[in-house]
Scaffold this active site. Sequence first.
Site, PDB file in Angstrom:
ATOM      1  N   TYR A 109     -11.921  -8.515   5.138  1.00  0.00           N
ATOM      2  CA  TYR A 109     -10.732  -8.441   4.293  1.00  0.00           C
ATOM      3  C   TYR A 109     -10.391  -9.851   3.818  1.00  0.00           C
ATOM      4  O   TYR A 109     -10.282 -10.772   4.637  1.00  0.00           O
ATOM      5  CB  TYR A 109      -9.532  -7.849   5.043  1.00  0.00           C
ATOM      6  CG  TYR A 109      -8.286  -7.871   4.185  1.00  0.00           C
ATOM      7  CD1 TYR A 109      -8.117  -6.939   3.165  1.00  0.00           C
ATOM      8  CD2 TYR A 109      -7.314  -8.854   4.348  1.00  0.00           C
ATOM      9  CE1 TYR A 109      -7.009  -6.983   2.337  1.00  0.00           C
ATOM     10  CE2 TYR A 109      -6.201  -8.900   3.525  1.00  0.00           C
ATOM     11  CZ  TYR A 109      -6.057  -7.964   2.520  1.00  0.00           C
ATOM     12  OH  TYR A 109      -4.958  -8.018   1.695  1.00  0.00           O
ATOM     13  N   TYR A 160       0.813  -1.208   0.000  1.00  0.00           N
ATOM     14  CA  TYR A 160       0.000   0.000   0.000  1.00  0.00           C
ATOM     15  C   TYR A 160       0.848   1.261   0.000  1.00  0.00           C
ATOM     16  O   TYR A 160       0.535   2.233   0.685  1.00  0.00           O
ATOM     17  CB  TYR A 160      -0.985  -0.018   1.173  1.00  0.00           C
ATOM     18  CG  TYR A 160      -2.066  -1.048   0.944  1.00  0.00           C
ATOM     19  CD1 TYR A 160      -3.274  -0.690   0.362  1.00  0.00           C
ATOM     20  CD2 TYR A 160      -1.841  -2.377   1.245  1.00  0.00           C
ATOM     21  CE1 TYR A 160      -4.229  -1.650   0.085  1.00  0.00           C
ATOM     22  CE2 TYR A 160      -2.790  -3.345   0.968  1.00  0.00           C
ATOM     23  CZ  TYR A 160      -3.990  -2.974   0.387  1.00  0.00           C
ATOM     24  OH  TYR A 160      -4.924  -3.922   0.104  1.00  0.00           O
ATOM     25  N   LYS A 184      -0.973 -17.341   6.341  1.00  0.00           N
ATOM     26  CA  LYS A 184      -0.232 -16.597   7.351  1.00  0.00           C
ATOM     27  C   LYS A 184       0.570 -17.482   8.317  1.00  0.00           C
ATOM     28  O   LYS A 184       1.700 -17.821   8.011  1.00  0.00           O
ATOM     29  CB  LYS A 184      -1.169 -15.645   8.079  1.00  0.00           C
ATOM     30  CG  LYS A 184      -1.638 -14.540   7.116  1.00  0.00           C
ATOM     31  CD  LYS A 184      -2.083 -13.270   7.798  1.00  0.00           C
ATOM     32  CE  LYS A 184      -2.098 -12.109   6.826  1.00  0.00           C
ATOM     33  NZ  LYS A 184      -3.406 -11.700   6.356  1.00  0.00           N
ATOM     34  N   ASP A 238     -12.755 -17.896   5.830  1.00  0.00           N
ATOM     35  CA  ASP A 238     -11.392 -17.423   5.593  1.00  0.00           C
ATOM     36  C   ASP A 238     -10.710 -17.315   6.956  1.00  0.00           C
ATOM     37  O   ASP A 238     -10.944 -16.360   7.703  1.00  0.00           O
ATOM     38  CB  ASP A 238     -11.443 -16.073   4.876  1.00  0.00           C
ATOM     39  CG  ASP A 238     -10.059 -15.477   4.647  1.00  0.00           C
ATOM     40  OD1 ASP A 238      -9.070 -16.012   5.192  1.00  0.00           O
ATOM     41  OD2 ASP A 238      -9.970 -14.456   3.926  1.00  0.00           O
TER      42      ASP A 238
END
Length: 459
Positions: free
Chosen positions: A179, A47, A309, A280
Amino acid sequence: MPERTLPPGAATAPPPAPPSACTLSPEGPPAPGELLALDRQHVWHPYGPMPGREAPLVVESASGVRLRLAEETQGRRELIDGMSSWWSAVHGYNHPVLNEAVREQLARMSHVMFGGLTHEPAVRLAKRLVDITPEGLEHVFLADSGSVSVEVALKMCLQYWRSVGRPEKRRLLTWRGGYHGDTWQPMSVCDPDGGMHDLWSGVLPRQVFADAPPAGFEAEPDEHYVRHLRELIARHADELAAVIVEPVVQGAGGMRFHSPAYVRALREACDEHGVLLVLDEIATGFGRTGALFAAEHAGITPDVLCLGKALTGGYLTMAATLCTARIAEGISQGPVPVLAHGPTFMGNPLAAAVADASVGLLLTQDWAGEVTRIEQGLREGLAETASLPGVREVRVLGAIGVVQLERPVDMAAATRAAVGEGVWLRPFRDMVYAMPPFVTGDEDLARICAAMHAAAARG
Ligand SMILES: *Cc1c(COP(=O)(O)O)cnc(C)c1O
């Protein structure tokens, strides 16, 4: 992962000096200044703008819960890591068991293609994931990042309905505040505001959005909200392939916690109306919320589960998409009887070996006890932060601590305040948060809390 929007102040750090010598000298280690100049000129960050406007810290090495900086910053050469490198490094850095797993696999092979070939690390890991995830998930797709595992999950659902003769079921439903990654399909189910959907209008598929789930892990479930979910699923059932949500903790979309009852309600409504449920758990998996998988809080099995992750203990990039026999059979009996997805580095042996070692290491420890200890440490350490001026709320669940501010955080000032306390934090939007490695000792944890307090006070 994700800093969904650049908060005001994100760009206020003094820019590094403009690059003068634009090559790295071939002899000796480069000076941090040289690295920074080239970094700013050539390297995208998450970002980030180009050229970079904030000067990143140069990390030289990392061990245990400490990041070692290339040069002293505000009197600190070492920082305690409060972020687990975005939820991933649950065992800390440079762990002897994980290092050994990589070394051993490296001596055999780093990679071979997965088409037509297979190998022990991938098979072991897949079997282990099937064994430890909720009952009924039988088949594993090893992908190379979380976003790709979500793409695969959604492709599985869409292809399932095509295969069983319902191609019109191709939209997705999610709740706001989520997200799911930065590639196209995942972006379409990220929070429409935080996920910058305006920027992409006309490009992203338009999905069905429910309101964000009411806050509070332990809060009594709100019946109106449950009805809202049920009605929306019922109304769109004919066009919905799947519902996709993060169970119990919405991560990068706003670090909010909600009651497992809503996840249960989704399971029931999906079953009732013939819609698939994708969970998720890329952020919540492997113990972070106090259960090995957040689905366990709700006592349900999704049709499809995404993991990532912490899967590799933060060593290498790998994610996994698990599905039930029903999904796999549906796809395999269709007109195109294969799951049409196959990344080059699928099942990478190095990543699979370290993932298997990392999950094994987690399971041989009292991980639940450690997460509870961290939860208590965060609660106690942040008790006074709640009454700071400008702080809206402090919330803790498992090894996740969040200080929500009343206004967008001054990212540069907050980060500086944390570094001044010897801690690495990455505040975003209106939040200062931490999800420390599970091996963080009590003293280090207290320092993380002190740094969060300082960052909230000054940010
Ligand atoms: C981080 C994250 C992703 C994306 O994973 P990447 O490895 O960054 O592509 C997807 N979903 C959730 C819940 C995440 O936290």
